[in-house]
Design an enzyme around this catalytic site. Structure first.
Site, PDB file in Angstrom:
ATOM      1  N   SER A 104       0.689  -1.312   0.435  1.00  0.00           N
ATOM      2  CA  SER A 104      -0.422  -0.072   0.231  1.00  0.00           C
ATOM      3  C   SER A 104       0.697   1.544  -0.183  1.00  0.00           C
ATOM      4  O   SER A 104       1.948   1.270   1.173  1.00  0.00           O
ATOM      5  CB  SER A 104      -0.785  -0.559   1.236  1.00  0.00           C
ATOM      6  OG  SER A 104      -1.222   1.370   1.410  1.00  0.00           O
ATOM      7  N   TYR A 155      -2.653   0.314  10.009  1.00  0.00           N
ATOM      8  CA  TYR A 155      -2.555  -0.267   8.147  1.00  0.00           C
ATOM      9  C   TYR A 155      -1.407   0.079   7.445  1.00  0.00           C
ATOM     10  O   TYR A 155      -0.251  -1.248   7.271  1.00  0.00           O
ATOM     11  CB  TYR A 155      -3.774  -0.582   7.620  1.00  0.00           C
ATOM     12  CG  TYR A 155      -3.748  -0.069   6.483  1.00  0.00           C
ATOM     13  CD1 TYR A 155      -3.911  -2.146   6.393  1.00  0.00           C
ATOM     14  CD2 TYR A 155      -3.255  -0.205   5.810  1.00  0.00           C
ATOM     15  CE1 TYR A 155      -3.857  -2.866   5.554  1.00  0.00           C
ATOM     16  CE2 TYR A 155      -3.277  -1.117   4.291  1.00  0.00           C
ATOM     17  CZ  TYR A 155      -4.172  -1.641   4.183  1.00  0.00           C
ATOM     18  OH  TYR A 155      -4.470  -2.842   2.796  1.00  0.00           O
TER      19      TYR A 155
END
Length: 231
Positions: free
Chosen positions: A139, A152
């Site tokens: 990500s 995250y």
């Protein structure tokens, strides 16, 4: 036929990639926590002519990971492991000052620890494959500091480092950490429910992964949008 294990395959990118690989003649072992949705996805994937084994379970469970690899061995081996399963740590996302520590632990367990556990379970057969490959889903939050994405992002940054070291330690494999970019997925909707801006469908991102499998560049971290732009 080549054999792939894909986690988080009941919907979103995992399912879209599974359908694309099935259309290319891959046999597939699919994982997700929701048995009913996973079974529906498996039926759709099998419609492309592939052999498909769908095993509902939690990737943080070592027994489940062993079952995934055993199913792949039943198809003849393991050529590709895609760790697509992800946990946010909090839904919706929150600032670090409010992030529950148990949520952070869950994100690390699903996104990082389980990924290494599955690769370790599959490693003897990945080494035997002429095209042994590991794909981890990264990500941009792993590399950039975005408010509320700290837990995250930390788990994905750790996963990127594991992938980088694995590539050095296993030079016979291809190990790609792939940032898919923004997508219209349930995960993103849960992360930022107030953001309704349009995003690409997961199926539109899959060609970037297929390009990696076709061209087999060096191990490393890749951006799906960049791979798509360069086509």
């Amino acid at each position: 036929m080549p054999v792939a294990i894909i986690t988080g395959a009941s919907k979103g990118l995992g399912r879209a990639l599974a359908e694309a690989l099935a259309g290319r003649g891959w046999d597939l072992v699919l994982d997700a926590r929701g048995g009913r949705v996973l079974a529906e996805a498996a039926r759709a994937v099998a419609g492309h002519g592939a052999r498909v084994e769908a095993l509902p379970g939690d990737v943080t469970d070592a027994g489940h990971r062993a079952a995934l690899v055993a199913a792949a061995r039943g198809f003849g081996g393991v050529d590709l492991v895609v760790h697509n399963a992800s946990a946010l740590g909090a839904e919706p996302l929150t600032r670090l000052a409010e992030l529950p520590l148990e949520g952070l632990r869950r994100a690390l367990e699903v996104n990082t620890v389980a990924a290494l556990g599955l690769v370790r379970e599959a490693l003897p057969w990945l080494r035997e494959s002429a095209t042994g490959t590991v794909i981890t889903l990264s990500s941009d939050a792993a590399a950039e500091a975005y408010e509320t994405w700290g837990g995250y992002g930390a788990s994905k940054a750790a996963l990127d480092q594991l992938a980088a070291v694995l590539a050095v330690e296993e030079p016979g494999l291809r190990v790609w950490a792939v940032d898919p970019g923004d997508m219209a997925t349930d995960l993103y909707a849960a992360a930022v429910p107030e953001d309704g801006s349009p995003r690409p469908a997961p199926a539109d991102v899959v060609p970037a992964f297929l390009r990696l499998l076709d061209e087999r560049p060096a191990s490393g971290r890749y951006s799906a949008p960049s791979l798509l732009e360069a086509r």
